[in-house]
Write an enzyme that holds these catalytic residues in place. Structure first.
Site, PDB file in Angstrom:
ATOM      1  N   SER A 123       0.826  -1.265  -0.200  1.00  0.00           N
ATOM      2  CA  SER A 123       0.067   0.071   0.140  1.00  0.00           C
ATOM      3  C   SER A 123       0.771   1.243   0.234  1.00  0.00           C
ATOM      4  O   SER A 123       2.014   1.307   0.682  1.00  0.00           O
ATOM      5  CB  SER A 123      -0.829  -0.157   1.202  1.00  0.00           C
ATOM      6  N   TYR A 148      -2.017  -0.915  10.775  1.00  0.00           N
ATOM      7  CA  TYR A 148      -2.142  -1.335   9.642  1.00  0.00           C
ATOM      8  C   TYR A 148      -1.004  -1.153   8.716  1.00  0.00           C
ATOM      9  O   TYR A 148      -0.522  -1.964   7.965  1.00  0.00           O
ATOM     10  CB  TYR A 148      -3.435  -0.995   8.955  1.00  0.00           C
ATOM     11  N   LYS A 152       2.238  -3.514   6.790  1.00  0.00           N
ATOM     12  CA  LYS A 152       2.088  -3.455   5.550  1.00  0.00           C
ATOM     13  C   LYS A 152       3.868  -3.353   5.235  1.00  0.00           C
ATOM     14  O   LYS A 152       4.349  -3.967   4.394  1.00  0.00           O
ATOM     15  CB  LYS A 152       1.559  -2.397   4.493  1.00  0.00           C
TER      16      LYS A 152
HETATM   17  P1  NAD Z   1     -10.883  -7.561   1.535  1.00  0.00           P
HETATM   18  O1  NAD Z   1     -10.898  -7.558   2.936  1.00  0.00           O
HETATM   19  O2  NAD Z   1     -12.111  -7.239   0.619  1.00  0.00           O
HETATM   20  O3  NAD Z   1     -10.002  -8.996   1.159  1.00  0.00           O
HETATM   21  C1  NAD Z   1      -9.113  -9.643   1.728  1.00  0.00           C
HETATM   22  C2  NAD Z   1      -9.701 -10.871   1.745  1.00  0.00           C
HETATM   23  O4  NAD Z   1      -8.531 -11.611   2.761  1.00  0.00           O
HETATM   24  C3  NAD Z   1     -10.883 -11.133   2.520  1.00  0.00           C
HETATM   25  O5  NAD Z   1     -11.556 -12.226   1.280  1.00  0.00           O
HETATM   26  C4  NAD Z   1     -10.516 -11.935   3.537  1.00  0.00           C
HETATM   27  O6  NAD Z   1     -11.723 -12.968   4.070  1.00  0.00           O
HETATM   28  C5  NAD Z   1      -9.100 -12.349   3.355  1.00  0.00           C
HETATM   29  N1  NAD Z   1      -8.642 -12.956   4.761  1.00  0.00           N
HETATM   30  C6  NAD Z   1      -8.204 -11.956   5.767  1.00  0.00           C
HETATM   31  N2  NAD Z   1      -7.657 -12.676   6.534  1.00  0.00           N
HETATM   32  C7  NAD Z   1      -7.224 -13.944   6.314  1.00  0.00           C
HETATM   33  C8  NAD Z   1      -6.462 -15.287   6.623  1.00  0.00           C
HETATM   34  N3  NAD Z   1      -5.914 -15.297   7.874  1.00  0.00           N
HETATM   35  N4  NAD Z   1      -6.535 -16.121   5.883  1.00  0.00           N
HETATM   36  C9  NAD Z   1      -7.201 -16.149   4.684  1.00  0.00           C
HETATM   37  N5  NAD Z   1      -7.748 -15.151   4.355  1.00  0.00           N
HETATM   38  C10 NAD Z   1      -7.880 -14.102   4.846  1.00  0.00           C
HETATM   39  O7  NAD Z   1      -9.452  -6.392   1.178  1.00  0.00           O
HETATM   40  P2  NAD Z   1      -9.312  -5.835   0.051  1.00  0.00           P
HETATM   41  O8  NAD Z   1      -9.518  -4.430  -0.417  1.00  0.00           O
HETATM   42  O9  NAD Z   1      -9.381  -6.822  -1.331  1.00  0.00           O
HETATM   43  O10 NAD Z   1      -7.478  -5.854   0.089  1.00  0.00           O
HETATM   44  C11 NAD Z   1      -6.774  -6.912  -0.300  1.00  0.00           C
HETATM   45  C12 NAD Z   1      -5.334  -6.538   0.083  1.00  0.00           C
HETATM   46  O11 NAD Z   1      -4.918  -5.393  -0.435  1.00  0.00           O
HETATM   47  C13 NAD Z   1      -5.161  -6.312   1.702  1.00  0.00           C
HETATM   48  O12 NAD Z   1      -3.800  -6.868   1.880  1.00  0.00           O
HETATM   49  C14 NAD Z   1      -5.178  -4.860   1.741  1.00  0.00           C
HETATM   50  O13 NAD Z   1      -4.326  -4.882   2.946  1.00  0.00           O
HETATM   51  C15 NAD Z   1      -4.249  -4.566   0.673  1.00  0.00           C
HETATM   52  N6  NAD Z   1      -4.894  -2.956   0.370  1.00  0.00           N
HETATM   53  C16 NAD Z   1      -6.040  -2.675   0.026  1.00  0.00           C
HETATM   54  C17 NAD Z   1      -6.353  -1.371  -0.251  1.00  0.00           C
HETATM   55  C18 NAD Z   1      -7.793  -1.073  -0.493  1.00  0.00           C
HETATM   56  O14 NAD Z   1      -8.041   0.313  -0.329  1.00  0.00           O
HETATM   57  N7  NAD Z   1      -8.859  -1.720  -0.669  1.00  0.00           N
HETATM   58  C19 NAD Z   1      -5.261  -0.404  -0.311  1.00  0.00           C
HETATM   59  C20 NAD Z   1      -4.016  -0.914  -0.142  1.00  0.00           C
HETATM   60  C21 NAD Z   1      -3.686  -2.257   0.143  1.00  0.00           C
END
Ligand code: NAD
Ligand code: UDP
Length: 341
Positions: A123, A148, A152
């Site tokens: 991120s 958080y 990362k």
């Molecule tokens: P999201 O919560 O929709 O998806 C994350 C998925 O991981 C979910 O389906 C959840 O059930 C699963 N999960 C969580 N812990 C788990 C575990 N221990 N074992 C197996 N599955 C697990 O989030 P997203 O927006 O799709 O984000 C995906 C990744 O991108 C994350 O790592 C997040 O930190 C990163 N990210 C997201 C954003 C954003 O704005 N959405 C920005 C920067 C980085």
């Protein structure tokens, strides 16, 4: 075959679909703590075939060992993790355990299985309150202001150390800016299970009449209209960045850093105005105090990704908002039907 952890989540589902559209076999591993099994059905409808699905936790080493042994996986996209900033302040250990612990276990299992190609969901938060704008990958990482963000940065550092310890690793750290939008079909999108923290899901709930007004967190930032400026990127563009990274990593070793952003910043008021134009719905606003830990501006210099990945975001703000709105209206209709039954 590509293993996608967190593949039923918002970003992972779009990455899974994009991989399948390109003819890759996909296996999703997710513990469904922030997503639903129905995402698999929706990916299947759009892809014309079903991805594999393993219900499980990325921290479960025995499970990962068996998955990596039993399926012909040749690369992993690691999206599984927790992402709510406020929650991470209240429950830091759960965040470090899942995000950092999960990445450590995944890297251990991959090394054990002889699989060394990994794309990680990082991120722009790792840049902290960066003073150089636009932000490029050589800007120093800063001091993230919450657990958080720290988690990362820690994951990135774990992966850098792992890659320096063994030359077989090929790891892409994708630093996402602000992913928004939804699949153009209206079938895949972000479905927050609790009160949203981020601008777009909150704004969409106000538009649906589920919340009274959108809180604007500060209008006294040193930006053209005083509200915070971010680089919003369409989730479909973001997903495509993963495909390009997976390809590029075939010919690379070590760690590669890539920003996934558009290179354009929009303020909170820009987003609200564009949304009102796209949807025809006025959004009531309440200007409130700045949210602790927020920075004034953050937008990407995407040049390195353009040159090294041949990737560039194509969709503009209005398309992102129109797609997000279509998804939200469909979700709303589905919820109404569910309640009526
Ligand atoms: P999201 O919560 O929709 O998806 C994350 C998925 O991981 C979910 O389906 C959840 O059930 C699963 N999960 C969580 N812990 C788990 C575990 N221990 N074992 C197996 N599955 C697990 O989030 P997203 O927006 O799709 O984000 C995906 C990744 O991108 C994350 O790592 C997040 O930190 C990163 N990210 C997201 C954003 C954003 O704005 N959405 C920005 C920067 C980085
Ligand atoms: N924001 C806002 N009201 C909200 C949520 C967010 O004004 O209800 C602002 C926030 O201060 C920031 C921008 O919208 O300037 C994007 O915030 P978001 O939480 O979506 O992303 P991040 O802060 O992680 O970049």
């Amino acid at each position: 075959m590509i293993l996608i952890t967190g593949g039923t989540g918002y970003i992972g589902a779009h990455v899974a679909l994009e991989c399948m559209v390109r003819g890759e076999e996909v296996l999703i591993l997710d513990n469904l703590c922030n997503s639903q099994r129905s995402a698999i059905d929706r990916i299947s409808v759009l892809a014309g075939k079903r991805p594999g699905f393993i219900f499980g936790d990325v921290r479960n080493r025995r499970l990962l060992d068996s998955v990596l042994r039993d399926y012909p996986i040749d690369a992993v996209v690691h999206c599984a993790g927790l992402k709510a900033v406020g929650e991470s302040v209240r429950e830091p250990l759960r965040y470090y355990n899942t995000n950092v612990g999960g990445s450590v276990v995944l890297c251990q299992a991959m090394a054990q299985a002889g699989i060394f190609r990994l794309v990680f969901s990082s991120s722009a938060t790792v840049y902290g309150d960066c003073t150089c704008m636009p932000i490029n990958e050589s800007c120093a990482t800063g001091q993230p202001t919450n657990p958080y963000g720290m988690s990362k940065l820690m994951c990135e550092n774990v992966m850098k150390s792992v890659a320096s310890s063994d030359p077989r690793w090929s790891i892409g750290l994708l630093r996402y800016f602000n992913p928004i939008g939804a699949h153009a079909s209206g079938l895949l999108g972000e479905a927050p299970t609790s009160t949203p923290n981020n601008l777009l899901p909150y704004l969409l709930q106000v538009a649906l009449g589920e919340r009274r007004a959108l809180a604007v967190f500060g209008n006294d930032y040193p930006t053209p209209d005083g509200t915070g400026v971010r680089d919003y990127i369409h989730v479909e563009d973001l997903a495509l960045g993963h495909i390009r990274a997976l390809d590029a990593l075939r010919d690379r070793r070590g760690v590669s850093l890539w920003n996934l952003g558009t290179g354009r910043g929009y303020s909170v008021l820009d987003v609200v105005k564009a949304f009102e134009k796209v949807s025809g719905i006025p959004i009531p606003l309440n200007v409130e105090a700045r949210r602790p830990g927020d920075i004034a501006c953050c937008w990407a210099d995407p040049q390195k990704s353009i040159e090294e990945l041949g990737w560039q975001a194509r969709h503009g703000l209005e398309k992102m908002l129109a797609d997000a709105w279509r998804w939200q209206c469909n979700q709303h209709k589905r919820d109404e039907v569910r309640k009526a039954n």
